[in-house]
Design an enzyme around this catalytic site. Structure first.
Site, PDB file in Angstrom:
ATOM      1  N   GLY A 398      -1.283 -10.606  50.135  1.00 23.51           N
ATOM      2  CA  GLY A 398      -1.352 -10.976  48.729  1.00 23.51           C
ATOM      3  C   GLY A 398      -1.938  -9.901  47.831  1.00 23.51           C
ATOM      4  O   GLY A 398      -1.853  -8.702  48.106  1.00 23.51           O
ATOM      5  N   SER A 399      -2.607 -10.339  46.774  1.00 28.44           N
ATOM      6  CA  SER A 399      -2.935  -9.479  45.639  1.00 28.44           C
ATOM      7  C   SER A 399      -3.994  -8.415  45.891  1.00 28.44           C
ATOM      8  O   SER A 399      -4.260  -7.595  45.004  1.00 28.44           O
ATOM      9  CB  SER A 399      -3.393 -10.355  44.462  1.00 28.44           C
ATOM     10  OG  SER A 399      -2.371 -11.218  44.047  1.00 28.44           O
ATOM     11  N   VAL A 400      -4.621  -8.403  47.069  1.00 26.88           N
ATOM     12  CA  VAL A 400      -5.613  -7.350  47.321  1.00 26.88           C
ATOM     13  C   VAL A 400      -4.990  -5.964  47.217  1.00 26.88           C
ATOM     14  O   VAL A 400      -5.682  -4.977  46.981  1.00 26.88           O
ATOM     15  CB  VAL A 400      -6.280  -7.527  48.697  1.00 26.88           C
ATOM     16  CG1 VAL A 400      -7.153  -8.758  48.739  1.00 26.88           C
ATOM     17  CG2 VAL A 400      -5.263  -7.544  49.820  1.00 26.88           C
ATOM     18  N   VAL A 401      -3.651  -5.850  47.392  1.00 27.99           N
ATOM     19  CA  VAL A 401      -3.008  -4.533  47.384  1.00 27.99           C
ATOM     20  C   VAL A 401      -2.740  -4.019  45.972  1.00 27.99           C
ATOM     21  O   VAL A 401      -2.237  -2.894  45.809  1.00 27.99           O
ATOM     22  CB  VAL A 401      -1.670  -4.578  48.154  1.00 27.99           C
ATOM     23  CG1 VAL A 401      -1.866  -5.126  49.549  1.00 27.99           C
ATOM     24  CG2 VAL A 401      -0.610  -5.388  47.406  1.00 27.99           C
ATOM     25  N   LYS A 402      -3.068  -4.775  44.966  1.00 26.21           N
ATOM     26  CA  LYS A 402      -2.680  -4.390  43.602  1.00 26.21           C
ATOM     27  C   LYS A 402      -3.359  -3.116  43.123  1.00 26.21           C
ATOM     28  O   LYS A 402      -2.864  -2.460  42.200  1.00 26.21           O
ATOM     29  CB  LYS A 402      -2.940  -5.549  42.638  1.00 26.21           C
ATOM     30  CG  LYS A 402      -1.946  -6.701  42.820  1.00 26.21           C
ATOM     31  CD  LYS A 402      -2.247  -7.884  41.908  1.00 26.21           C
ATOM     32  CE  LYS A 402      -1.215  -8.994  42.101  1.00 26.21           C
ATOM     33  NZ  LYS A 402      -1.516 -10.205  41.299  1.00 26.21           N
TER      34      LYS A 402
END
Length: 692
Positions: A398-402
């Site tokens: 999920g969004s941790v890679v943003k």
């Protein structure tokens, strides 16, 4: 005229003779010099060999001519944590063993089995019907032979029956009545006889190595002269000071009975090991067997068979890990408590594990790593160690890679510092709308991270993919779009092996399709899958200003000859794998966004107390399960992830928390557990308690 000619001829002859003589003399002198040099070189070499290197060649001669044997595997080195607390040691273990003598008779072995049965206690619960029938046949060989008919013996001669067939017939014809009258002593002797003959004939057989009493050990030791082939020795077992804490990652060691396991035989034999050596078989014990293995005693075997100690062995070198065992133990307890608590919450039927990694972003040292799985059986819960999943279990993060997605945008010009975008749903042709978790209004690059906007990343991805977006437009992705994203992600440690010093690490899962909608999913961490250790390296790279370091567990190695850990043999140094190819101002923007995430109003507010000046990123992703084992996905769940570091202006620790499948939406309840947040809060509090 004639006389003059003769004089001239004589003169020429004399001159020529003189020249030849001079040439011969010169050559002779050169030859003398060469011979002198050769003799000098030979003399110097002879002096060097016979005087200077005399001792070395004498030892070499002894080594080549004397018959030597090695003793048993020496105890392994100890394992300490980063604060020099002992976590793995050796404890002595008494062993009674048997090695078949040459030309020993069956009757002699049977006699020895009965004698040993009188001296020691052995369990007979493992005695099978086959073992006891074999023992009876060996004890009554004449009677067993008589039960084979003449016709059956004739079939052996005609090769219609084999000797193995005959032996099976003998076993079958032992009656139950004959077996029923066997005493406990008979049964103990039967089991001992089985142990004496199980496996290769030339190998040592362990008769008893558990709960051997001092009396049993002494009785066998004093009876060796009459019990041909039996012997005693002191072996060792690994003992774990902190019980099961980190035990899986510490690894296993093979037993005296097995020696080198079959699947590791080629690996260890190539390194010069013997088949009966006790070796590391998994994780730390396997990875650093070259340090931990001991040096065996070496004996000279004399003509009479007596042995004289040539060189004394010693236990292996001691290693110090980067792990803080106190922090590790606390985290494992936190995971078990939170798993049990969460299983009593709604919508958590499919949640059964969580992972935590705590690391130093300036060195790559792993301070703690833990994974726990909860298992239900008959209404009772128990826990399994799942720590290896940190390097082997990829999840949709999920969004941790943003943060990495932002860097892709900055580097390609698809995103500029401070760029404002309105958070609204995106619609591609032939696909449903893609939205953020809620309408977020007007955002810049910092608030987009703070509020974890999906749409903000979608617009970046569409630009990278070559799409001039309009509502319901088709999206044919540019050929290199996925490569651009994956290459940058790899620089942070996502989608590639981190290089951690543990076996079996995997690189995660990489999607194979290159569709437009999937590129948007990729940008928000909903396509490729990554392991928890990759997330740890990713957040460490951000905290370390774009320098990706190799994570590691081995900190130091000390010689075991010094019990006080003062003779340092090896000390780990940080290993730089790469520098993220971007501008420092771009990384600074990501770090500001991550700081905002954990500030008031950010999606990570409360994950780490703000008094520690934290930064980080949360992630929520859709996950899919096959719940009935039919090979088809039938359940959609939600996975939560978190990565963070502190303090944001001078990071000294990173936290990674991953909790797959924590809830679903199939029930009437909309309850969503906060287990990932609770774990992150408690783990960070424990760290700062230990390292204020």
């Amino acid at each position: 005229m004639k006389m003059h000619f003769n004089k001239k001829l004589k003169y020429n002859y004399y001159k020529k003779y003189k020249d030849i003589k001079e040439i011969i003399e010169k050559r002779y002198n050169i030859l003398i010099v060469l011979i002198t040099l050769v003799i000098t070189v030979l003399f110097v070499n002879l002096f060097y060999i016979q005087v200077i290197e005399c001792k070395q060649y004498q030892e070499k001669l002894v080594e080549l001519t004397q018959n030597t044997v090695t003793g048993n595997t020496a105890p392994r080195g100890r394992i300490y944590d980063r604060n020099y607390k002992l976590i793995v040691d050796n404890e002595p273990n008494k062993v009674i063993l048997y090695k078949k003598p040459t030309n020993v008779s069956i009757s002699k072995e049977l006699e020895s089995a009965y004698i040993v049965a009188d001296l020691i206690e052995v369990p007979t619960n493992k005695l099978t019907d086959y073992m006891i029938r074999t023992f009876w046949v060996k004890n009554h060989s004449s009677e067993a032979n008589q039960r084979i008919t003449e016709s059956e013996w004739k079939q052996v001669e005609e090769r219609k029956l084999t000797s193995a067939d005959i032996e099976n017939l003998k076993l079958e014809r032992v009656t139950e009545e004959e077996l029923s009258i066997l005493t406990d002593r008979d049964r103990e002797a039967a089991y001992i006889y089985y142990l004496m003959n199980n496996g290769y004939s030339y190998a040592e057989k362990i008769i008893k190595n558990k709960d051997v009493t001092d009396e049993e050990y002494a009785l066998i030791a004093s009876s060796i002269e009459t019990l041909d082939g039996f012997d005693t020795r002191l072996d060792w077992n690994r003992t774990y000071i902190y019980g099961d804490t980190l035990k899986t990652i510490l690894g296993s060691v093979s037993s005296s009975e097995t020696g080198i396991p079959a699947d590791l035989k080629d690996y260890y034999l190539e390194k010069g090991y013997s088949l009966n050596d006790r070796v590391g078989t998994s994780y730390i014990e396997y990875m650093y067997d070259n340090y931990l293995k001991g040096t065996k005693d070496v004996y000279v075997v004399k003509s009479g068979g007596d042995r004289t100690l040539l060189s004394e062995g010693h236990r292996g070198n001691d290693i110090v890990l980067t792990i803080d065992i106190t922090l590790q133990q606390a985290i494992e307890d936190i995971l078990k408590e939170e798993l049990l608590k969460t299983k009593n919450e709604a919508n958590t039927e499919y949640y059964n594990r969580s992972f935590v990694v705590v690391a130093d972003p300036t060195t790559g040292e792993i301070l703690a790593m833990a994974g726990k799985q909860i298992v239900e059986s008959n209404g009772e819960y128990s826990f399994l160690d799942y720590t290896p999943g940190i390097i082997t279990s990829p999840v949709t993060v999920g969004s941790v890679v943003k943060g990495a997605s932002h860097i892709v945008g900055y580097n390609t010009g698809a995103l500029t510092i401070g760029e404002q975008r309105y958070d609204t749903c995106v619609k591609l042709a032939g696909a449903p709308e893609k939205c953020s978790w809620k309408p977020l209004g007007l955002l810049d690059d910092i608030t987009a991270l703070k509020q974890s906007s999906n749409t903000y990343q979608f617009y970046t991805a569409m630009k990278v993919g070559g799409l001039l977006y309009t509502y319901n437009t088709p999206f044919k992705v540019a050929n290199d779009a996925f490569d651009i994203y994956r290459n940058t992600f790899a620089e942070f440690g996502l989608g590639v092996k981190t290089g951690i010093d543990l076996p079996n690490e995997i690189a995660g899962y990489k999607g194979t399709k290159n569709e437009g909608g999937l590129l948007l999913d990729f940008a928000i961490g909903q396509y490729d899958n990554y392991t928890p250790i990759q997330l740890s390296q990713y957040i460490g790279t951000i905290a370390n200003n774009g320098t990706r370091l190799q994570p590691y567990l081995l900190k130091e190695v000390y010689s075991s000859e010094d019990e006080k850990l003062t003779n340092l043999l090896y000390q780990a140094e940080p290993i730089i794998l790469n520098q993220v190819d971007t501008k420092s101002e771009y990384l600074d923007r990501v770090k500001l966004g991550f700081q905002a995430v954990l500030s008031y109003g950010g999606t990570g507010s409360g994950y780490i107390d703000r008094k520690y000046s934290p930064a980080g990123k949360t992630g929520t992703s859709q996950s899919f399960l096959d719940t009935d084992g039919d090979g088809k996905i039938d359940k959609e769940t939600v996975t939560n992830t978190f990565v963070g570091y502190a303090p944001y202006d001078n990071p000294r620790v990173t936290f990674t928390v991953v909790s797959p499948d924590i809830y679903h939406y199939d029930n009437n309840s909309t309850y969503q557990t906060s287990v990932n947040k609770r774990i992150a809060t408690r783990v960070s509090e424990k760290y700062f308690e230990l390292y204020p």
